[in-house]
Design a protein around this motif. Structure first.
Motif, short mmCIF file in Angstrom:
data_model
loop_
_atom_site.label_atom_id
_atom_site.label_comp_id
_atom_site.label_asym_id
_atom_site.label_seq_id
_atom_site.Cartn_x
_atom_site.Cartn_y
_atom_site.Cartn_z
N TYR A 2 -45.23 -7.75 37.47
CA TYR A 2 -45.14 -6.38 36.96
C TYR A 2 -43.72 -6.00 36.57
N MET A 3 -42.73 -6.51 37.28
CA MET A 3 -41.34 -6.24 36.90
C MET A 3 -41.02 -6.84 35.54
N LYS A 4 -41.51 -8.04 35.28
CA LYS A 4 -41.31 -8.66 33.98
C LYS A 4 -41.97 -7.84 32.89
N LYS A 5 -43.16 -7.29 33.19
CA LYS A 5 -43.84 -6.43 32.22
C LYS A 5 -43.00 -5.19 31.92
N VAL A 6 -42.42 -4.60 32.96
CA VAL A 6 -41.58 -3.42 32.78
C VAL A 6 -40.35 -3.77 31.94
N GLU A 7 -39.71 -4.89 32.26
CA GLU A 7 -38.52 -5.32 31.52
C GLU A 7 -38.82 -5.60 30.05
N ASP A 8 -40.08 -5.97 29.78
CA ASP A 8 -40.49 -6.24 28.40
C ASP A 8 -40.95 -4.97 27.69
N VAL A 24 -32.34 -1.96 40.28
CA VAL A 24 -32.60 -1.94 38.84
C VAL A 24 -33.65 -0.89 38.45
N LEU A 25 -34.70 -0.80 39.24
CA LEU A 25 -35.83 0.05 38.83
C LEU A 25 -35.80 1.42 39.50
N LEU A 26 -35.56 1.43 40.80
CA LEU A 26 -35.65 2.70 41.52
C LEU A 26 -34.34 3.47 41.53
N VAL A 35 -45.38 -1.33 40.34
CA VAL A 35 -44.22 -1.89 41.01
C VAL A 35 -43.82 -1.01 42.18
N GLN A 36 -43.76 0.29 41.95
CA GLN A 36 -43.35 1.22 43.00
C GLN A 36 -44.34 1.20 44.17
N GLU A 37 -45.64 1.13 43.86
CA GLU A 37 -46.65 1.12 44.92
C GLU A 37 -46.52 -0.11 45.82
#
Length: 251
Positions: A205-211, A247-249, A220-222
């Motif tokens: 899911y992180m890769k999906k977000v980065e894309d 990176v995300l939060l 990802v957060q859950e």
């Protein structure tokens, strides 16, 4: 039938009058009514029901391509003086159940089956007696309850998924990102909150977000919130969680 893939091969000895066929049938009916974590019915091979009008000769071929093997046994199962499963009948013919056990041992267990073969005791047979039936049962506690069998099936399937994910992550990241494994992994995550499964989901899911797929951020957060609060055993999990936090939060 030749192309059908089963989850578990259910072996028994004798027949309904003098053997474990009835106990195996009861277990077959129970397991066949259960679902895997992604909603598919568990596929059990039990010759009297799966191939009612077929010949026994096909069963070794099915054994060789089935990842789990369960022998239903009781005190009456034929054994030699060492307590091992008897190979031949009194008339010198090979016992079918011996051939099934031996086929699985040779084709699957020695290739890395680990805990993929067990005994299900249908009467007062001692667990130590069950272990002696074949060397692949040694050190493996025999089952006496149907739910134990069901949990074992789920555990073996989870281990298979984890091995596949490790392989894909190291050799074929494109296949990994296709996400064909996601439904099964999500099912195991909701069931067990397994650290390795959770980490694989976060990487995906992180890769999906980065894309650019921002819809994956919520997932990802859950998963992150669950993993950050549960016991962890691998340093790379902590490293991944720290990366997500930075990176995300952003905190």
């Amino acid at each position: 039938m030749d192309d059908e893939q089963f989850d578990v091969f259910l072996a028994y000895y004798g027949n309904s009058q003098n053997g474990s066929e009835n106990a195996a049938r009861d277990l077959y009916n129970f397991l066949s009514s259960q679902k895997t974590v992604n909603g598919r019915m568990i596929r059990v091979y039990f010759h009297p029901e799966t191939k009612k009008y077929g010949q026994y000769g096909e069963t070794p071929r099915v054994v060789a391509r089935t990842p789990m093997f369960l022998l239903v046994a009781d005190k009456r199962i034929p054994r030699n003086e060492a307590g091992q499963l008897s190979k031949y009948r009194e008339n010198g013919t090979l016992r079918e159940v011996y051939e099934e056990v031996n086929t699985f041992h040779q084709s699957r267990y020695k290739a890395g089956g680990d805990d993929a073969a067990r005994v299900y005791i249908s009467d007062e047979m001692d667990c130590k007696e069950a272990e002696l039936l074949d060397s692949m049962f040694l050190g493996k506690t025999a089952f006496t309850d149907r739910l134990e069998v069901l949990n074992w099936i789920h555990t073996i399937k989870k281990q298979e998924l984890i091995r596949n994910l490790h392989k894909l992550a190291s050799t074929d990241k494109r296949e990994y990102m296709k996400g064909e494994w996601i439904a099964e992994a999500e099912g195991f995550w909701e069931r067990d909150h397994d650290e390795q499964i959770g980490r694989s989901l976060l990487v995906y899911y992180m890769k999906k977000v980065e894309d650019g797929d921002l819809s994956s951020k919520k997932r990802v957060q859950e998963i992150y919130e669950v993993m950050i609060s549960m016991p962890r055993t691998e340093k790379r999990t902590d490293g991944l969680l720290e990366y997500i936090r930075r990176v995300l939060l952003g905190n």
